[in-house]
Design a protein around this motif. Sequence first.
Motif, PDB file in Angstrom:
ATOM      1  N   UNK A   1       0.830  -1.205   0.000  1.00 50.84           N
ATOM      2  CA  UNK A   1       0.000   0.000   0.000  1.00 50.84           C
ATOM      3  C   UNK A   1       0.866   1.257   0.000  1.00 50.84           C
ATOM      4  N   UNK A   2       2.054   1.166   0.603  1.00 49.23           N
ATOM      5  CA  UNK A   2       2.943   2.333   0.678  1.00 49.23           C
ATOM      6  C   UNK A   2       3.477   2.751  -0.692  1.00 49.23           C
ATOM      7  N   UNK A   3       3.369   1.875  -1.699  1.00 51.40           N
ATOM      8  CA  UNK A   3       3.784   2.266  -3.048  1.00 51.40           C
ATOM      9  C   UNK A   3       2.950   3.435  -3.580  1.00 51.40           C
ATOM     10  N   UNK A   4       1.781   3.647  -3.006  1.00 55.67           N
ATOM     11  CA  UNK A   4       0.961   4.784  -3.443  1.00 55.67           C
ATOM     12  C   UNK A   4       1.587   6.111  -3.029  1.00 55.67           C
ATOM     13  N   UNK A   5       2.596   6.074  -2.154  1.00 57.77           N
ATOM     14  CA  UNK A   5       3.298   7.297  -1.750  1.00 57.77           C
ATOM     15  C   UNK A   5       4.389   7.688  -2.753  1.00 57.77           C
ATOM     16  N   UNK A   6       4.726   6.778  -3.654  1.00 63.67           N
ATOM     17  CA  UNK A   6       5.812   7.038  -4.603  1.00 63.67           C
ATOM     18  C   UNK A   6       5.290   7.781  -5.818  1.00 63.67           C
ATOM     19  N   UNK A   7       5.975   8.846  -6.185  1.00 67.09           N
ATOM     20  CA  UNK A   7       5.606   9.656  -7.343  1.00 67.09           C
ATOM     21  C   UNK A   7       6.821   9.797  -8.246  1.00 67.09           C
ATOM     22  N   UNK A   8       6.740  10.684  -9.226  1.00 68.69           N
ATOM     23  CA  UNK A   8       7.841  10.849 -10.179  1.00 68.69           C
ATOM     24  C   UNK A   8       9.070  11.489  -9.545  1.00 68.69           C
ATOM     25  N   UNK A   9       8.902  12.186  -8.437  1.00 69.90           N
ATOM     26  CA  UNK A   9      10.041  12.863  -7.815  1.00 69.90           C
ATOM     27  C   UNK A   9      10.131  12.583  -6.315  1.00 69.90           C
ATOM     28  N   UNK A  10       9.516  11.503  -5.848  1.00 71.67           N
ATOM     29  CA  UNK A  10       9.607  11.124  -4.433  1.00 71.67           C
ATOM     30  C   UNK A  10      11.053  10.784  -4.084  1.00 71.67           C
ATOM     31  N   UNK A  11      11.569  11.216  -2.919  1.00 71.42           N
ATOM     32  CA  UNK A  11      12.931  10.830  -2.518  1.00 71.42           C
ATOM     33  C   UNK A  11      13.093   9.311  -2.578  1.00 71.42           C
ATOM     34  N   UNK A  12      14.166   8.887  -3.191  1.00 71.83           N
ATOM     35  CA  UNK A  12      14.322   7.461  -3.470  1.00 71.83           C
ATOM     36  C   UNK A  12      14.515   6.655  -2.195  1.00 71.83           C
ATOM     37  N   UNK A  13      14.948   7.291  -1.087  1.00 68.20           N
ATOM     38  CA  UNK A  13      15.134   6.548   0.149  1.00 68.20           C
ATOM     39  C   UNK A  13      13.813   5.973   0.657  1.00 68.20           C
ATOM     40  N   UNK A  14      12.701   6.601   0.293  1.00 64.13           N
ATOM     41  CA  UNK A  14      11.408   6.088   0.728  1.00 64.13           C
ATOM     42  C   UNK A  14      11.138   4.723   0.086  1.00 64.13           C
ATOM     43  N   UNK A  15      11.454   4.589  -1.200  1.00 66.70           N
ATOM     44  CA  UNK A  15      11.290   3.296  -1.860  1.00 66.70           C
ATOM     45  C   UNK A  15      12.223   2.257  -1.248  1.00 66.70           C
ATOM     46  N   UNK A  16      13.439   2.667  -0.888  1.00 69.28           N
ATOM     47  CA  UNK A  16      14.384   1.744  -0.269  1.00 69.28           C
ATOM     48  C   UNK A  16      13.849   1.234   1.071  1.00 69.28           C
ATOM     49  N   UNK A  17      13.240   2.125   1.854  1.00 71.29           N
ATOM     50  CA  UNK A  17      12.656   1.700   3.135  1.00 71.29           C
ATOM     51  C   UNK A  17      11.504   0.729   2.906  1.00 71.29           C
TER      52      UNK A  17
END
Length: 530
Positions: free
Chosen positions: A359-375
């Motif tokens: 569900x947290x993938x919905x927080x990812x956008x075109x310019x989201x800080x990449x560390x969020x995806x890593x977490x």
Amino acid sequence: MSTPAAPARHVPESVHRRRWAILGVLMMSLLIVVLDNSILNVAIRTISTPAPTGLGATQSELEWAINAYTLVFAGLLFTAGLVGDRVGRKKVLLGGLSVFGLGSVLAAFSASPGQLIGWRALMGLGAAFVMPATLAVLMNVFERDEQPKAIGVWAGGVGLAIAIGPITGGLLLDHFWWGSVFLVNVPIVLLALALMLWLVPDSRDPHPGRLDPVGVLLSVVGLVLLVYGIIKGGQLADLTDPTVLTTAGAGLAVLVAFVVFEARSDHPSLDVRYFRNKVFSASIGAVALVFFALMGVMFFAVFYTQSVRGYSPLETGLLMLPIAVAQMFFAPRARLLVDRFGNRATTTGGLLLLASMLAAFTLLDRDTPIWLMEAVFFLMGAGMAHVMTPVSVLIMQTLPREKAGRASAVSNTFRQVGGALGVAVLGSVLSAAYRNSIEDELAVLPPGVRHAAGESIEATLAAADRLGPSGQVLAGTAGEAFVHAMHVTALWGAGVALAGAVVTALFLPGRNPAPPENGERGQELVKAAD
């Protein structure tokens, strides 16, 4: 005062002494089977580009390149386990590795997407005889008290393959052509074959079952038809299309016929009586759902990192490292939580964490800080580790030692079926959601190319490149449409993982069930109790 007698061993002393070295060889064999898919995940964007860089594969052809392997793998695992029980697991391992290596060479030199799909199916044939044999040998060289630890290390090997696969693939694609991601399997196969001949003992079931060619044919045909229908629905962005409904419906009908046939057969490849045990069924379901989520996420994550965010294949491999690191770290330690909190709490917690991260993938956008995806990736890996280790132990310990090949085959079949359906279902959701988001923007293209350009973000970007400077707006819109489609797809995956958590909370035991006696020949499962 007399010295207490040492506990009797069921494993010969000569084998017991080298059990950890044997586990290392088994993990090497497992490594290439899992490595192949994790490498391919990074390479799918490159393969989708036109020749000479790639093969110009469409998104549906990419899904088939993945699923040709997993469907043949899944469809033959039942028979592979029985063949190993009958002729010897070591012989099956040697033969399976040899076929896998040959398929790898042929896949590397494919001249078209169709050839790649065919040779991937051959690789799946070889892999089908490798995966169940590794776990069956493991169960025969470790005593029962060490089996959970060994299975944890074995599961950690899956994490290792997931870790080094994308990085290896990225390095190869940075320096060589796309076929190198398959050729890298060959030296690993050769080393594994040499070590296996030297170290691994042979074992077999003293009372093996008969082969079941009719059941194998029904299972493969049913799965192929079902997956074809799902993928076709995503390609057309219309699940109600008559072709989709007819094909998927025929697949379901054949799979129902498979279950009925197996239930009535006196030598079934899949003994459906196993599933009368709620613990066994819930454990198998958890395995399938974890790989449903993993394979689906890996499929869209590659396009997100490369096509939307602009990272290279090597950078993409490094970005996926946290999910594998978490699995390698937590898989061998998951048994500690099981000892303290039980199977139910550990596994359900792992699935809830996995659902939350999807569900947290919905927080990812075109310019989201990449560390969020890593977490998100790291926590996904942690959740998966706390599912796979407990349920693998439950599955393998519900049958007598001599039936280990069958338990392994059932577990790995549902693992592969879950992964194939994850790519097919989530890939189709992604494709349909993307087409619906981009369709209006494709009006700038000639009518004859609009449908093909809407199939995937890569197809849209290729069409935008041909428009020159005027295609920049379309390229930007394509990125936004893909992110929206990824959000929709991730929520579907989260819903599936959440359903799995409900199942494990209801049906898994708090503690491991008692084992059946080694001499027990039966097919009956032990009753698992809290």
